[in-house]
Design a protein around this motif. Structure first.
Motif, PDB file in Angstrom:
ATOM      1  N   LYS A 145      54.960  -1.717   4.251  1.00 18.43           N
ATOM      2  CA  LYS A 145      54.605  -0.662   5.072  1.00 18.43           C
ATOM      3  C   LYS A 145      55.726   0.314   5.567  1.00 18.43           C
ATOM      4  CE  LYS A 145      50.894  -3.491   7.378  1.00 18.43           C
ATOM      5  NZ  LYS A 145      50.327  -4.032   8.639  1.00 18.43           N
ATOM      6  N   GLN A 146      56.618   0.504   4.547  1.00 19.13           N
ATOM      7  CA  GLN A 146      57.505   1.566   4.944  1.00 19.13           C
ATOM      8  C   GLN A 146      57.423   2.655   3.731  1.00 19.13           C
ATOM      9  OE1 GLN A 146      61.393  -0.109   4.402  1.00 19.13           O
ATOM     10  NE2 GLN A 146      61.343  -1.189   6.590  1.00 19.13           N
ATOM     11  N   ILE A 147      57.506   3.927   4.263  1.00 18.28           N
ATOM     12  CA  ILE A 147      57.125   5.220   3.320  1.00 18.28           C
ATOM     13  C   ILE A 147      58.566   5.895   3.018  1.00 18.28           C
ATOM     14  CG2 ILE A 147      55.920   7.383   2.935  1.00 18.28           C
ATOM     15  CD1 ILE A 147      53.743   6.368   4.686  1.00 18.28           C
ATOM     16  N   GLU A 148      58.921   6.019   1.770  1.00 17.23           N
ATOM     17  CA  GLU A 148      60.247   6.455   1.461  1.00 17.23           C
ATOM     18  C   GLU A 148      59.830   7.694   0.353  1.00 17.23           C
ATOM     19  OE1 GLU A 148      63.570   4.150   0.248  1.00 17.23           O
ATOM     20  OE2 GLU A 148      63.328   2.962   1.739  1.00 17.23           O
ATOM     21  N   VAL A 149      59.668   8.998   0.802  1.00 14.67           N
ATOM     22  CA  VAL A 149      59.224  10.017  -0.005  1.00 14.67           C
ATOM     23  C   VAL A 149      60.829  10.584  -0.509  1.00 14.67           C
ATOM     24  CG1 VAL A 149      58.104  12.232  -0.015  1.00 14.67           C
ATOM     25  CG2 VAL A 149      57.385  10.431   1.626  1.00 14.67           C
ATOM     26  N   ASP A 150      60.421  10.892  -1.969  1.00 18.52           N
ATOM     27  CA  ASP A 150      61.513  11.505  -2.636  1.00 18.52           C
ATOM     28  C   ASP A 150      61.475  13.143  -1.950  1.00 18.52           C
ATOM     29  OD1 ASP A 150      63.644  12.067  -4.183  1.00 18.52           O
ATOM     30  OD2 ASP A 150      62.445  12.073  -5.802  1.00 18.52           O
ATOM     31  N   ARG A 151      62.393  13.747  -2.515  1.00 17.78           N
ATOM     32  CA  ARG A 151      62.496  15.208  -1.984  1.00 17.78           C
ATOM     33  C   ARG A 151      60.960  16.045  -2.806  1.00 17.78           C
ATOM     34  NH1 ARG A 151      65.604  19.419  -0.846  1.00 17.78           N
ATOM     35  NH2 ARG A 151      67.389  18.089  -0.369  1.00 17.78           N
ATOM     36  N   VAL A 152      60.372  16.797  -1.447  1.00 16.63           N
ATOM     37  CA  VAL A 152      59.177  17.362  -1.954  1.00 16.63           C
ATOM     38  C   VAL A 152      59.425  18.743  -2.551  1.00 16.63           C
ATOM     39  CG1 VAL A 152      56.892  18.232  -0.953  1.00 16.63           C
ATOM     40  CG2 VAL A 152      57.956  15.877  -0.273  1.00 16.63           C
ATOM     41  N   THR A 153      59.034  19.022  -3.382  1.00 13.44           N
ATOM     42  CA  THR A 153      59.183  20.322  -4.356  1.00 13.44           C
ATOM     43  C   THR A 153      58.118  21.253  -4.299  1.00 13.44           C
ATOM     44  OG1 THR A 153      61.243  19.318  -5.719  1.00 13.44           O
ATOM     45  CG2 THR A 153      60.525  21.523  -6.198  1.00 13.44           C
ATOM     46  N   LEU A 154      58.087  22.397  -4.106  1.00 15.25           N
ATOM     47  CA  LEU A 154      56.983  23.324  -3.991  1.00 15.25           C
ATOM     48  C   LEU A 154      57.704  24.715  -4.668  1.00 15.25           C
ATOM     49  CD1 LEU A 154      54.092  24.056  -3.787  1.00 15.25           C
ATOM     50  CD2 LEU A 154      54.733  24.725  -1.205  1.00 15.25           C
ATOM     51  N   ASP A 155      57.210  25.008  -5.820  1.00 20.55           N
ATOM     52  CA  ASP A 155      57.950  26.439  -6.550  1.00 20.55           C
ATOM     53  C   ASP A 155      56.820  27.363  -6.841  1.00 20.55           C
ATOM     54  OD1 ASP A 155      60.207  27.709  -7.639  1.00 20.55           O
ATOM     55  OD2 ASP A 155      59.134  27.415  -9.607  1.00 20.55           O
ATOM     56  N   GLY A 156      57.171  28.604  -6.260  1.00 22.36           N
ATOM     57  CA  GLY A 156      56.481  29.865  -6.781  1.00 22.36           C
ATOM     58  C   GLY A 156      55.102  29.890  -6.030  1.00 22.36           C
ATOM     59  N   LEU A 157      55.067  29.433  -4.907  1.00 21.35           N
ATOM     60  CA  LEU A 157      53.950  29.686  -4.019  1.00 21.35           C
ATOM     61  C   LEU A 157      53.682  31.161  -3.708  1.00 21.35           C
ATOM     62  CD1 LEU A 157      51.612  28.756  -1.781  1.00 21.35           C
ATOM     63  CD2 LEU A 157      53.524  28.696  -0.266  1.00 21.35           C
ATOM     64  N   GLN A 158      52.295  31.636  -4.094  1.00 19.41           N
ATOM     65  CA  GLN A 158      52.021  32.932  -3.545  1.00 19.41           C
ATOM     66  C   GLN A 158      50.917  32.947  -2.838  1.00 19.41           C
ATOM     67  OE1 GLN A 158      53.457  35.919  -4.885  1.00 19.41           O
ATOM     68  NE2 GLN A 158      52.045  36.988  -3.063  1.00 19.41           N
ATOM     69  N   LEU A 159      51.034  33.441  -1.564  1.00 22.35           N
ATOM     70  CA  LEU A 159      49.845  33.472  -0.824  1.00 22.35           C
ATOM     71  C   LEU A 159      49.488  35.003  -0.369  1.00 22.35           C
ATOM     72  CD1 LEU A 159      47.935  31.576   1.219  1.00 22.35           C
ATOM     73  CD2 LEU A 159      49.641  31.732   2.881  1.00 22.35           C
ATOM     74  N   ASN A 160      48.190  35.399  -0.446  1.00 17.49           N
ATOM     75  CA  ASN A 160      47.844  36.671  -0.141  1.00 17.49           C
ATOM     76  C   ASN A 160      46.759  36.604   0.869  1.00 17.49           C
ATOM     77  OD1 ASN A 160      49.090  37.925  -2.414  1.00 17.49           O
ATOM     78  ND2 ASN A 160      48.102  36.823  -3.784  1.00 17.49           N
ATOM     79  N   LEU A 161      47.245  37.189   2.135  1.00 16.59           N
ATOM     80  CA  LEU A 161      46.239  37.315   3.337  1.00 16.59           C
ATOM     81  C   LEU A 161      45.686  38.604   3.250  1.00 16.59           C
ATOM     82  CD1 LEU A 161      48.029  34.891   5.712  1.00 16.59           C
ATOM     83  CD2 LEU A 161      46.337  34.253   4.101  1.00 16.59           C
ATOM     84  N   ALA A 162      44.384  39.025   3.896  1.00 19.47           N
ATOM     85  CA  ALA A 162      44.067  40.259   3.960  1.00 19.47           C
ATOM     86  C   ALA A 162      42.868  40.257   4.843  1.00 19.47           C
ATOM     87  CB  ALA A 162      43.436  40.846   2.651  1.00 19.47           C
ATOM     88  N   ARG A 163      42.745  41.343   5.839  1.00 16.19           N
ATOM     89  CA  ARG A 163      41.553  41.779   6.510  1.00 16.19           C
ATOM     90  C   ARG A 163      40.964  43.044   6.235  1.00 16.19           C
ATOM     91  NH1 ARG A 163      43.952  41.794  11.611  1.00 16.19           N
ATOM     92  NH2 ARG A 163      42.964  39.586  12.396  1.00 16.19           N
ATOM     93  N   MET A 164      39.657  43.056   6.011  1.00 14.76           N
ATOM     94  CA  MET A 164      38.729  44.486   5.706  1.00 14.76           C
ATOM     95  C   MET A 164      38.643  45.110   6.749  1.00 14.76           C
ATOM     96  SD  MET A 164      38.256  43.992   2.203  1.00 14.76           S
ATOM     97  CE  MET A 164      36.963  44.711   1.634  1.00 14.76           C
ATOM     98  N   LYS A 165      38.238  46.514   6.663  1.00 11.52           N
ATOM     99  CA  LYS A 165      38.008  47.245   7.732  1.00 11.52           C
ATOM    100  C   LYS A 165      36.966  46.897   8.587  1.00 11.52           C
ATOM    101  CE  LYS A 165      39.456  51.392   5.317  1.00 11.52           C
ATOM    102  NZ  LYS A 165      38.943  53.015   4.888  1.00 11.52           N
ATOM    103  N   ASP A 166      35.871  46.038   8.100  1.00 10.83           N
ATOM    104  CA  ASP A 166      34.880  45.425   8.927  1.00 10.83           C
ATOM    105  C   ASP A 166      35.481  44.143   9.596  1.00 10.83           C
ATOM    106  OD1 ASP A 166      35.078  43.432   6.884  1.00 10.83           O
ATOM    107  OD2 ASP A 166      33.055  43.991   6.083  1.00 10.83           O
ATOM    108  N   GLY A 167      36.742  43.979   9.646  1.00 11.10           N
ATOM    109  CA  GLY A 167      37.158  42.839  10.330  1.00 11.10           C
ATOM    110  C   GLY A 167      37.211  41.372   9.727  1.00 11.10           C
TER     111      GLY A 167
END
Length: 717
Positions: A103-125
């Protein structure tokens, strides 16, 4: 005992066999790429969007149970274009297999490469994540309750080798405001996470804002220590650096650095910033800050020091206009230090210490009722000394001829009439109670010492008490009251000036000492209105003055009389090398002001050879005067040029002053003077005739009457 060890050995062997079998069999039996369609289908069902998996799904078992993903792309919401909502080039997460059995958790290095997140709001909200949150919000309450929260498996330990987020990019577009912001090249490095140990944290990214144009490179490093049992987070050293430029900063490069220690509870109730050091734009601020009850009843306390800096250089460096001052050496030394304590309702600044060049301001300031339109302000401040003339614009040599600005003046007067001289609405809201003292002050060349102002303002009534202990060898005391609680502002002025040398005072104030002498002055005036014209028309009250052993410069009454006397006798005006002034041993008077018109009936001046009485009116509204000075040459004929005016001795001479206040015109009323001189001549001739008649009668009767009778007759005549 031997059997027990034998059983344990068998179990361990069996466990090893199972692990080896799992390592060999699972990769052969389980092919994660076979689950692509199922994963895509579940995502579609949960979000209503398409998930595209371009890369391979890789699974590892021993010694790490891990999963590697590549080429994930989640489509955007409908109506937001073809740009994907989110995409990832590669993600790797691995958990050590053997510790899971205990019941022990040993996590190796978590790697996340090249994340692209595009957030937007339209004129109508609408935003491009509304549909992702709508599914959960639309879920029936009973279904949510039935699902409940999964029970967490009790853990004996948790350790994470670190987190590495590289080459991430985030963008935000708001069509309602036109704002576009992007975070590029976001890199996050998190060191090994072990309970009870600080974690190394490094973050860096570039920020770009379109309107207004701004680019910044931001770096943050810290070593947070999280104690979940105590609900406490501490950071011994947090360092934030920002290098920014762009139109938002007037095209200038701005570098700032923040370093501090942080202690806070996870509930967000208390926080402490220790060893705070903030450097930006040539300024250096240090101090400590504590916050308490931040969620329920926020309260703050701390102390701050702003290191000495050159304000003139700072403004120039950042392209800001430097005030034009008479002394180019001012605004070169500025420093500030204070203690503070505050809540959402008020702030107190204690031990205030402000340095401005050679001046030092110290004291306390309190600001309460912060939620009000005009907070209540209290202060107790002391300024050691200041020469305000050094900070005023430099004076130009010579006089500039005024342009023809009749139209502009009329427009200014109309605007002033509409707006009013006093900001009535603002004054009605003032809530002030304070004392301000100054050791030495120079302003407009006037010099004074021992100044104290007592200021009170509440309910539309402002009271300002004034005291100057040293003012040109004298003193000044008085008060100004302003009442704006009614329809029309009411103003009252009460001042007493004692033992003042008028010459040096006027010399410093106007550049000309037109009046000299030791004097006192008192004034008690009232008026109402909110324009210059109304204030003049409504002016009422009284004033009085007395000066001793001085002179009125700019007018030589003796010379005017000599010129007039010469003209009356048909002679040329005698030359004079005397100064243009009228000496006096005493000058006093009082005046009553009614509706802007000053009336004086008791002006009196005494000089070595003149006695002057005055009476008349001064119209302060029209700025004109009609005043008469009655001058009498004393019989001694000594003093300021009296020897040439023997013929005027004892004759009251009227000198009339008319015209504008700015340029009064003195003149002698020659008609009245001629009548008085004629009356004087007739009187002299009468006396001479009487004397001659007496002498002739005595001559004829001489020796003809008894001695006693002749003496009696002589006495009768």
């Amino acid at each position: 005992m031997g059997k027990i060890f034998k059983v344990i050995a068998v179990l361990l062997g069996l466990l090893v066999t199972l692990i080896v079998a799992a390592v060999i069999i699972i990769p052969l039996v389980v092919e994660p790429n076979d689950f692509r369609d199922e994963i895509v289908s579940e995502v579609k069902k949960a979000t209503g969007r398409d998930l595209q998996i371009d890369g391979d799904l890789k699974l590892s078992v021993f010694p790490w149970l891990g999963l590697e993903l590549g080429g994930l792309e989640l489509k955007n919401a409908s109506g937001f274009g073809d740009v994907p909502f989110a995409s990832i080039k590669q993600a790797v997460v691995r958990v050590k297999l053997m510790p899971l059995l205990s019941k022990q958790i040993e996590v190796d290095r978590v790697t996340l490469d090249g994340l692209q997140l595009n957030l937007a709001r339209m004129k109508d909200g609408r935003t491009n994540w509304d549909d992702l949150t709508a599914a959960d919000n639309n879920q029936p309450p009973e279904q949510k309750e039935a699902q409940g929260e999964p029970e967490a498996m009790p853990l004996a330990g948790l350790a994470i080798g670190g987190v590495n987020i590289s080459n991430a990019n985030l963008s935000w577009r708001d069509d309602t405001t036109g704002q576009q912001v992007s975070i590029q090249q976001l890199n996050v490095e998190v060191g090994a996470i072990t309970p009870g140990q600080p974690v190394a944290l490094d973050i860096e990214f570039s920020l770009n804002n379109r309107e207004p144009n701004l680019q910044a490179k931001i770096k943050l490093s810290a070593n947070p220590l999280l104690d979940l049992d105590k609900g406490h987070l501490s950071i011994k050293k947090l360092v934030l650096t920002v290098a920014a430029k762009g139109e938002a900063l007037a095209g200038k490069d701005v570098d700032l650095r923040l370093e501090t220690g942080v202690d806070t509870d996870l509930a967000g109730q208390n926080i402490a910033l220790s060893g705070l050091q903030f450097d930006a734009a040539g300024l250096s601020l240090s101090g400590d800050l504590k916050g308490r009850n931040l969620v329920t009843a926020p309260a703050f306390s701390g102390n701050f020091t702003l290191a000495e800096f050159n304000l003139r250089s700072l403004l120039s460096t950042h392209g800001l206009s430097v005030p034009e001052t008479a002394d180019a050496a001012v605004l070169t030394r500025v420093a500030l230090a204070f203690d503070m304590a505050g809540t959402t309702e008020g702030v107190k600044l204690k031990k205030l210490d402000l340095v401005l060049d050679d001046s030092k301001l110290s004291g306390n300031i309190t600001v309460n009722n912060l939620s009000a339109a005009m907070p209540a302000v209290g202060f107790d401040l002391n300024l050691n000394a200041i020469d305000l003339d050094r900070y005023l614009p430099p004076q130009t040599d010579g006089e500039v001829q005024p342009a023809d600005n009749t139209t502009a003046t009329t427009q200014d007067e109309d605007a002033q009439q509409n707006q009013g001289l006093l900001p009535v609405d603002m004054l009605r809201q003032l809530d002030i109670n304070g004392v301000f003292t100054v050791g030495k002050l120079t302003v407009m060349k006037l010099q004074m010492e021992g100044i104290q102002l007592n200021v009170k303002a509440a309910d539309g009534k402002i009271n300002i008490g004034q005291q100057i202990k040293q003012f040109y060898q004298g003193s000044l005391q008085g008060k100004v009251d302003i009442d704006v609680s009614g329809k029309q502002p009411l103003l009252q002025l009460n001042e007493q000036l004692q033992g003042v040398q008028a010459g040096p005072l006027l010399k410093d104030a106007t550049g000309e000492d037109r009046l000299t002498g030791l004097g006192r002055f008192n004034v008690d005036l009232k008026t109402r209105g909110n324009s210059e014209q109304a204030l003049r028309q409504g002016l009422n009250g009284n004033l009085g003055f007395r000066f001793e052993n001085g002179a009125i410069k700019g007018i030589n009454v003796a010379q005017i009389l000599r010129e007039t006397w010469a003209k009356l006798n048909g002679k040329s005006v005698p030359p004079s090398s005397e100064s243009k002034q009228t000496d006096f041993s005493e000058l006093s008077g009082s005046a009553l002001i009614t509706n802007g018109v000053l009336n004086n009936e008791d002006l009196m001046a005494k000089s070595p050879f003149l006695r002057i009485d005055g009476a008349g009116q001064v119209d302060l509204v029209k700025e004109v005067l009609d005043y008469t000075l009655t001058t009498t040459i004393v019989s001694t004929m000594e003093g300021q040029g009296g020897g040439e005016l023997t013929g005027l001795t004892g004759v009251p001479i009227p000198v009339r002053l008319t015209g504008s206040l700015a340029d009064p015109k003195p003149s002698v009323d020659t008609e009245v003077l001629a009548k008085r001189l004629l009356q004087g001549k007739l009187g002299e001739q009468k006396e001479k005739l009487q004397q001659k008649a007496q002498e002739k009668i005595q001559e004829k009767l001489k020796g003809k009457l008894p001695g006693g009778l002749q003496d009696r007759l002589k006495g009768l005549l």
